[in-house]
Enzyme design. Sequence first.
Site, mmCIF file in Angstrom:
data_model
loop_
_atom_site.group_PDB
_atom_site.id
_atom_site.type_symbol
_atom_site.label_atom_id
_atom_site.label_comp_id
_atom_site.label_asym_id
_atom_site.label_seq_id
_atom_site.Cartn_x
_atom_site.Cartn_y
_atom_site.Cartn_z
ATOM 1 C CB CYS A 130 3.638 -0.559 2.614
ATOM 2 S SG CYS A 130 1.890 -0.908 3.434
ATOM 3 C CB CYS B 45 -1.022 0.117 1.264
ATOM 4 S SG CYS B 45 -0.227 -0.128 2.970
#
Lengths: 141, 77
Positions: B14, B11
């Site tokens: 992340c 994501c």
Amino acid sequence: MAECCGSSRPKQAASSCCGGGGKNVLLYACSGGANVAEIADRAARRLMAEGKGTMFCLAGLGADIQGMVQTARDADLNLVLDGCPMDCAKKIFQRHGITNYTQAKVTDLGIEKVKGVRATDEQVAAAADAARAAIAKALMA
Amino acid sequence: MKRIQVLGPGCPKCARLAEVAEAAAKAAGVEYTLEKVTDINRITGFGVMMTPALVIDGEVKTVGKVPSAEEIKAMLA
């Protein structure tokens, strides 16, 4: 199926994906064998269904699973929903030195702890009300 | 040699955590390896159910947030 952060993770995990959107409230319920534990567990699941927070594993904290301990430390708020005055869930948090929690307790609602008796819907609703109030109060503080 | 692992499915947060962690390691002047762990089974194996998470030398340091570079530098010290 809804995706989580572009992955194939299911929607039910979305509140735990990418740190979530709003306040990160985690829910930890008593998991004993008496009625008050069932009440605490069902109340916590109701709050999770309402989007008030995400239920996490109290046993994992008790077992010192390091990633789970750090998860609780990094939450905006942890709701500790104990069943009885033994305060097992609260004591687990205290043992880890985690202070960002608020506690609600089923027996504080006048519900007697009994083995072999099932929780009623009314008791679960009362515990959920107490938990919602504890979360709201802590987030306003 | 510090072993840095960023846990997450890929994501934006992340990716951001990986960038900040790498910048912090370079700023701290430490030798490091950086691994992006995207496999959900490996992630849960750390006891992590919320991402992104930062792991340094096998220890989960943060969960569900992106700490600052300064905070990560302190973790690398």
